[in-house]
Enzyme design. Structure first.
Site, PDB file in Angstrom:
ATOM      1  N   LYS A   1      -0.153   5.469  -5.987  1.00 52.92           N
ATOM      2  CA  LYS A   1      -1.024   5.461  -7.046  1.00 52.92           C
ATOM      3  C   LYS A   1      -1.948   6.764  -6.753  1.00 52.92           C
ATOM      4  O   LYS A   1      -2.352   7.559  -7.863  1.00 52.92           O
ATOM      5  CB  LYS A   1      -2.151   4.299  -6.923  1.00 52.92           C
ATOM      6  CG  LYS A   1      -3.173   4.265  -7.779  1.00 52.92           C
ATOM      7  CD  LYS A   1      -4.275   3.433  -7.231  1.00 52.92           C
ATOM      8  CE  LYS A   1      -5.070   3.911  -6.114  1.00 52.92           C
ATOM      9  NZ  LYS A   1      -6.034   2.957  -5.572  1.00 52.92           N
TER      10      LYS A   1
ATOM     11  N   HIS B   1     -26.951  22.184   0.502  1.00 57.88           N
ATOM     12  CA  HIS B   1     -27.063  22.574  -0.681  1.00 57.88           C
ATOM     13  C   HIS B   1     -26.268  23.580  -1.240  1.00 57.88           C
ATOM     14  O   HIS B   1     -25.883  24.757  -0.056  1.00 57.88           O
ATOM     15  CB  HIS B   1     -28.389  23.113  -0.730  1.00 57.88           C
ATOM     16  CG  HIS B   1     -28.992  23.608  -2.160  1.00 57.88           C
ATOM     17  ND1 HIS B   1     -29.061  22.774  -3.157  1.00 57.88           N
ATOM     18  CD2 HIS B   1     -29.181  24.896  -2.568  1.00 57.88           C
ATOM     19  CE1 HIS B   1     -29.329  23.627  -4.285  1.00 57.88           C
ATOM     20  NE2 HIS B   1     -29.510  24.705  -4.022  1.00 57.88           N
TER      21      HIS B   1
ATOM     22  N   GLU C   1      -7.746   2.195 -13.050  1.00 59.72           N
ATOM     23  CA  GLU C   1      -7.147   3.416 -12.456  1.00 59.72           C
ATOM     24  C   GLU C   1      -5.972   3.875 -13.064  1.00 59.72           C
ATOM     25  O   GLU C   1      -5.671   5.041 -13.454  1.00 59.72           O
ATOM     26  CB  GLU C   1      -6.744   3.048 -10.913  1.00 59.72           C
ATOM     27  CG  GLU C   1      -7.929   3.045  -9.940  1.00 59.72           C
ATOM     28  CD  GLU C   1      -7.704   2.788  -8.580  1.00 59.72           C
ATOM     29  OE1 GLU C   1      -8.347   2.791  -7.712  1.00 59.72           O
ATOM     30  OE2 GLU C   1      -6.503   2.096  -8.329  1.00 59.72           O
TER      31      GLU C   1
ATOM     32  N   TYR D   1      -9.909  -2.927 -10.742  1.00 62.30           N
ATOM     33  CA  TYR D   1      -9.924  -1.470 -10.196  1.00 62.30           C
ATOM     34  C   TYR D   1      -8.363  -0.915 -10.677  1.00 62.30           C
ATOM     35  O   TYR D   1      -8.222   0.119 -10.932  1.00 62.30           O
ATOM     36  CB  TYR D   1     -10.234  -1.258  -8.986  1.00 62.30           C
ATOM     37  CG  TYR D   1      -9.379  -1.779  -7.880  1.00 62.30           C
ATOM     38  CD1 TYR D   1      -8.347  -0.856  -7.280  1.00 62.30           C
ATOM     39  CD2 TYR D   1      -9.179  -2.918  -7.497  1.00 62.30           C
ATOM     40  CE1 TYR D   1      -7.180  -1.094  -6.183  1.00 62.30           C
ATOM     41  CE2 TYR D   1      -8.276  -3.431  -6.313  1.00 62.30           C
ATOM     42  CZ  TYR D   1      -7.322  -2.341  -5.977  1.00 62.30           C
ATOM     43  OH  TYR D   1      -6.587  -2.835  -4.874  1.00 62.30           O
TER      44      TYR D   1
ATOM     45  N   GLU E   1     -26.092  15.859  -1.846  1.00 58.84           N
ATOM     46  CA  GLU E   1     -27.639  15.940  -1.579  1.00 58.84           C
ATOM     47  C   GLU E   1     -28.621  15.263  -2.270  1.00 58.84           C
ATOM     48  O   GLU E   1     -29.653  14.986  -1.746  1.00 58.84           O
ATOM     49  CB  GLU E   1     -27.948  17.516  -1.649  1.00 58.84           C
ATOM     50  CG  GLU E   1     -28.158  18.106  -3.244  1.00 58.84           C
ATOM     51  CD  GLU E   1     -28.283  19.709  -3.111  1.00 58.84           C
ATOM     52  OE1 GLU E   1     -29.456  19.964  -2.637  1.00 58.84           O
ATOM     53  OE2 GLU E   1     -27.662  20.381  -3.653  1.00 58.84           O
TER      54      GLU E   1
ATOM     55  N   CYS F   1      -1.773   1.920  -2.833  1.00 57.55           N
ATOM     56  CA  CYS F   1      -2.473   2.980  -2.773  1.00 57.55           C
ATOM     57  C   CYS F   1      -2.193   4.307  -2.839  1.00 57.55           C
ATOM     58  O   CYS F   1      -2.524   5.177  -3.359  1.00 57.55           O
ATOM     59  CB  CYS F   1      -3.175   2.678  -1.564  1.00 57.55           C
ATOM     60  SG  CYS F   1      -3.276   1.111  -0.582  1.00 57.55           S
TER      61      CYS F   1
ATOM     62  N   CYS G   1       0.921  -1.210   0.033  1.00 54.09           N
ATOM     63  CA  CYS G   1       0.114  -0.008  -0.245  1.00 54.09           C
ATOM     64  C   CYS G   1       0.738   1.349   0.139  1.00 54.09           C
ATOM     65  O   CYS G   1       0.597   1.970  -0.779  1.00 54.09           O
ATOM     66  CB  CYS G   1      -0.894   0.146   1.146  1.00 54.09           C
ATOM     67  SG  CYS G   1      -1.821   1.635   1.205  1.00 54.09           S
TER      68      CYS G   1
HETATM   69  C1  LIG Z   1      -1.426  -0.597  -7.567  1.00 53.52           C
HETATM   70  C2  LIG Z   1      -2.226  -1.212  -6.193  1.00 53.52           C
HETATM   71  C3  LIG Z   1      -3.210  -0.198  -5.910  1.00 53.52           C
HETATM   72  C4  LIG Z   1      -3.857  -0.437  -4.577  1.00 53.52           C
HETATM   73  N1  LIG Z   1      -4.611   0.685  -4.170  1.00 53.52           N
HETATM   74  C5  LIG Z   1      -5.501   0.393  -3.078  1.00 53.52           C
HETATM   75  C6  LIG Z   1      -6.460   1.376  -2.837  1.00 53.52           C
HETATM   76  O1  LIG Z   1      -6.484   2.230  -3.060  1.00 53.52           O
HETATM   77  N2  LIG Z   1      -7.123   1.085  -1.508  1.00 53.52           N
HETATM   78  C7  LIG Z   1      -6.956  -0.120  -0.783  1.00 53.52           C
HETATM   79  O2  LIG Z   1      -7.469  -0.128   0.127  1.00 53.52           O
HETATM   80  N3  LIG Z   1      -6.130  -1.123  -1.258  1.00 53.52           N
HETATM   81  C8  LIG Z   1      -5.258  -0.905  -2.431  1.00 53.52           C
HETATM   82  N4  LIG Z   1      -4.342  -1.827  -2.695  1.00 53.52           N
HETATM   83  C9  LIG Z   1      -4.360  -3.076  -2.136  1.00 53.52           C
HETATM   84  C10 LIG Z   1      -3.421  -2.844  -0.806  1.00 53.52           C
HETATM   85  O3  LIG Z   1      -2.180  -2.641  -1.210  1.00 53.52           O
HETATM   86  C11 LIG Z   1      -3.156  -4.261  -0.056  1.00 53.52           C
HETATM   87  O4  LIG Z   1      -4.621  -4.817   0.155  1.00 53.52           O
HETATM   88  C12 LIG Z   1      -2.703  -4.449   1.129  1.00 53.52           C
HETATM   89  O5  LIG Z   1      -1.283  -3.799   0.988  1.00 53.52           O
HETATM   90  C13 LIG Z   1      -2.400  -5.689   1.669  1.00 53.52           C
HETATM   91  O6  LIG Z   1      -1.757  -5.364   3.006  1.00 53.52           O
HETATM   92  P1  LIG Z   1      -0.869  -6.852   3.371  1.00 53.52           P
HETATM   93  O7  LIG Z   1      -0.581  -6.571   4.861  1.00 53.52           O
HETATM   94  O8  LIG Z   1      -1.751  -8.037   3.349  1.00 53.52           O
HETATM   95  O9  LIG Z   1       0.558  -6.929   2.595  1.00 53.52           O
HETATM   96  P2  LIG Z   1       1.059  -5.932   1.815  1.00 53.52           P
HETATM   97  O10 LIG Z   1       1.038  -4.619   2.200  1.00 53.52           O
HETATM   98  O11 LIG Z   1       1.471  -6.371   0.621  1.00 53.52           O
HETATM   99  O12 LIG Z   1       2.789  -6.412   2.671  1.00 53.52           O
HETATM  100  C14 LIG Z   1       3.294  -7.848   2.752  1.00 53.52           C
HETATM  101  C15 LIG Z   1       4.824  -7.234   2.914  1.00 53.52           C
HETATM  102  O13 LIG Z   1       5.341  -8.630   3.181  1.00 53.52           O
HETATM  103  C16 LIG Z   1       6.662  -8.663   2.694  1.00 53.52           C
HETATM  104  N5  LIG Z   1       7.049 -10.000   2.310  1.00 53.52           N
HETATM  105  C17 LIG Z   1       6.533 -10.879   1.433  1.00 53.52           C
HETATM  106  N6  LIG Z   1       7.198 -12.043   1.701  1.00 53.52           N
HETATM  107  C18 LIG Z   1       8.086 -12.045   2.753  1.00 53.52           C
HETATM  108  C19 LIG Z   1       9.049 -12.822   3.430  1.00 53.52           C
HETATM  109  N7  LIG Z   1       8.919 -14.215   2.891  1.00 53.52           N
HETATM  110  N8  LIG Z   1       9.559 -12.332   4.365  1.00 53.52           N
HETATM  111  C20 LIG Z   1       9.682 -10.883   4.604  1.00 53.52           C
HETATM  112  N9  LIG Z   1       8.932 -10.158   3.890  1.00 53.52           N
HETATM  113  C21 LIG Z   1       8.015 -10.549   3.118  1.00 53.52           C
HETATM  114  C22 LIG Z   1       6.550  -7.834   1.273  1.00 53.52           C
HETATM  115  O14 LIG Z   1       7.738  -7.323   0.584  1.00 53.52           O
HETATM  116  C23 LIG Z   1       5.323  -6.734   1.733  1.00 53.52           C
HETATM  117  O15 LIG Z   1       6.231  -5.727   2.287  1.00 53.52           O
HETATM  118  C24 LIG Z   1      -3.629  -1.965  -3.968  1.00 53.52           C
HETATM  119  C25 LIG Z   1      -2.796  -2.426  -4.374  1.00 53.52           C
HETATM  120  C26 LIG Z   1      -2.076  -2.329  -5.552  1.00 53.52           C
HETATM  121  C27 LIG Z   1      -1.106  -3.278  -6.237  1.00 53.52           C
END
Ligand SMILES: Cc1cc2nc3c(=O)[nH]c(=O)nc-3n(C[C@H](O)[C@H](O)[C@H](O)COP(=O)(O)OP(=O)(O)OC[C@H]3O[C@@H](n4cnc5c(N)ncnc54)[C@H](O)[C@@H]3O)c2cc1C
Length: 461
Positions: free
Chosen positions: A50, A438, A183, A179, A443, A47, A42
């Site tokens: 973006k 308004h 976007e 999405y 509204e 997010c 994110c």
């Molecule tokens: C382009 C894009 C736009 C988005 N826009 C939105 C939005 O507008 N609104 C919204 O709500 N959501 C949005 N999302 C979705 C949102 O980013 C995810 O739902 C959210 O980040 C999920 O969180 P998470 O903690 O599950 O995983 P992540 O945030 O993906 O975190 C996982 C982390 O684990 C690390 N990792 C993976 N494997 C290992 C390992 N073996 N050892 C150590 N580290 C590891 C990765 O490097 C990463 O940093 C978007 C996603 C993308 C790709």
């Protein structure tokens, strides 16, 4: 000798960071491993960057619309390198803030990939050291899934690379209809690229209300985005003046400088040692969890995109928080995955919550539809050809509002607040009893008096 902790979190993204901080607040000894950058998808490549690009792309309309309000502006010029450099600076700042917050919460950060060596042991890949953990939280998120290899797949980028392109592509083809694809199509369109969106289904934004899908499609096409549906990219060939993109659709060809695939995301489970630890996956390849985010191994939990429930940041954060409350705070906490408000930051924006018209008809005996389409007031002077759509889905028997769908400026901001009312089980009469503000677009949400349609399910013979 291996260290021992109460909680080892794999992945410092939305879910992992929240869980680590809350668990530590309850007095747990917590370690978190991150293989890329603290903050996760994110903050680093989702997010946040973006939305910064979305802001950049929207200035184009503002400059154009200003003329109707009496402004004369010099020819605006856009510089991609400045935008990317400023965006990167902000992402660096956020990464530092996330790191500082974890440290302040006394969470030990390990900058390495981490994998499960057994059900109580985590291996730090960078050093080979192992850590014994009473509990383990897998919060590894997901990554782009580019589908099967096609000819020329080496020329394809995902959203990860789109944030770091050296220059703004003059022509871009984006494959996908979700999405993220939509976007990025509007981001590049607003910044001046020629955009073609290619999607295998019959319309963009599968899973959204059908009227939202057709309304948005029409709006994107008015903006000059070319949308090709029921087609896929079959091959890409590098030629002198760009990339020659071949489509399945009667073998159409499109010339592009960049080809981006936004064809879905898959959970990051590969090589994590899940099998060794006894953690089971579901049929979609995500980590299978119960309503408390517990996996098939009682002391191993998983939250966020790696569980593929609702892949959104606020959901991952809520799941991470609930996990820490349940396991370390002595407060068993469930996450409600229904009625999650969500936005698509396209131009115009989409904000939705609850059931679509089709879902409501399938689930309820009587469904009332209220809707309104109108020209936003600003565009009476700007002359821009765009219309807003607002639609209510109401349970015809209880009068409860079970779905709200908006396409138009600030739809994301509106749906956040509408979300509270829907979560509180507001009825259409509650909306009607609310005084309008308004003149605003919102509204319309409290003044939609005329029923547009009623669907009644025939009693079974
Ligand atoms: C382009 C894009 C736009 C988005 N826009 C939105 C939005 O507008 N609104 C919204 O709500 N959501 C949005 N999302 C979705 C949102 O980013 C995810 O739902 C959210 O980040 C999920 O969180 P998470 O903690 O599950 O995983 P992540 O945030 O993906 O975190 C996982 C982390 O684990 C690390 N990792 C993976 N494997 C290992 C390992 N073996 N050892 C150590 N580290 C590891 C990765 O490097 C990463 O940093 C978007 C996603 C993308 C790709």
């Amino acid at each position: 000798m291996s260290e021992e902790v109460d909680l080892f979190v794999i992945g410092a993204g939305s879910g992992g960071v929240r869980a680590a901080r809350i668990a530590s607040g309850y007095g747990a000894r917590v370690m978190i491993a991150e293989e890329y950058r603290v903050g996760g998808t994110c903050v680093i490549r989702g997010c946040v960057p973006k939305k910064l690009l979305v802001y950049a792309s929207r200035f184009a309309d503002e400059f154009e619309d200003a003329a109707g309000f009496g402004w004369t502006l010099p020819e605006p010029k856009f510089d991609w390198a400045t935008l990317i450099a400023n965006k990167d600076k902000e992402i660096d700042r956020l990464e530092k803030a996330y790191t500082a917050n974890l440290e302040r919460s006394k969470v030990k950060i390990v900058k390495s990939r981490a994998v499960l060596a057994d059900s109580h042991t985590v291996k730090i890949v960078a050093t080979g050291e192992t850590v014994r953990a009473k509990h383990i939280l897998v919060a590894t998120g997901g990554g782009p899934s580019l589908g099967k290899d096609i000819e020329g797949h080496e020329h394809v980028i995902s959203s990860n690379e789109a944030f770091h392109l050296k220059e703004l592509p003059r022509r871009i083809v984006i494959q996908g209809g979700g999405y993220i694809a939509v976007e990025f199509a509007t981001i590049f369109n607003g910044l001046g690229s020629e955009v073609t969106l290619v999607y295998r289904g019959d319309n963009i934004l599968r899973g959204f209300d059908d009227e939202v899908r057709s309304h948005l499609r029409g709006e994107l096409e008015k903006r000059g985005i070319k949308i090709v549906t029921k087609a896929i990219i079959e091959g890409i060939e590098k030629v002198d003046h760009g990339l020659d993109v071949c489509l399945s659709d009667h073998h159409q060809q499109i010339m592009a400088d960049t080809v981006m695939f936004a064809t879905g995301r898959r959970p990051n489970v590969k090589g994590l040692g899940l099998e060794t630890a006894g953690v089971k996956l579901d049929e979609k390849g995500a980590i299978a969890v119960n309503e408390f985010s517990r996996t098939s191994v009682p002391h191993i939990y998983a939250v966020g995109d790696v569980t593929d429930r609702v892949a959104l940041t606020p959901v991952a954060i809520r799941e991470g928080h609930a996990f820490a409350d349940t396991v370390f705070g002595g407060k068993p906490t469930l996450v409600d995955h229904t009625n999650v408000p969500t936005a698509v930051f396209s131009e115009p924006e989409v904000g939705v919550i609850g059931l679509t018209e089709a879902q409501a008809i399938a689930q309820l005996a009587k469904v009332d539809i209220y809707k309104s389409t109108f020209r936003p007031m600003k565009h009476t002077l700007s002359g821009r050809d765009t219309r807003t759509l607002m639609k209510f889905i109401v349970d015809g028997h209880t009068d409860r509002v079970v779905g709200v769908h908006i396409v138009g400026p600030d739809a994301g901001e509106m749906i956040q607040l509408i979300g509270i009312a829907v979560k509180m089980k507001a009825t259409k009469a509650d909306f009607d009893a609310t005084m309008a503000v308004h003149p605003t677009a919102s509204e319309e949400l409290v003044t939609m008096r005329e029923k547009f349609a009623t669907h009644v399910r025939q009693a079974a013979e």
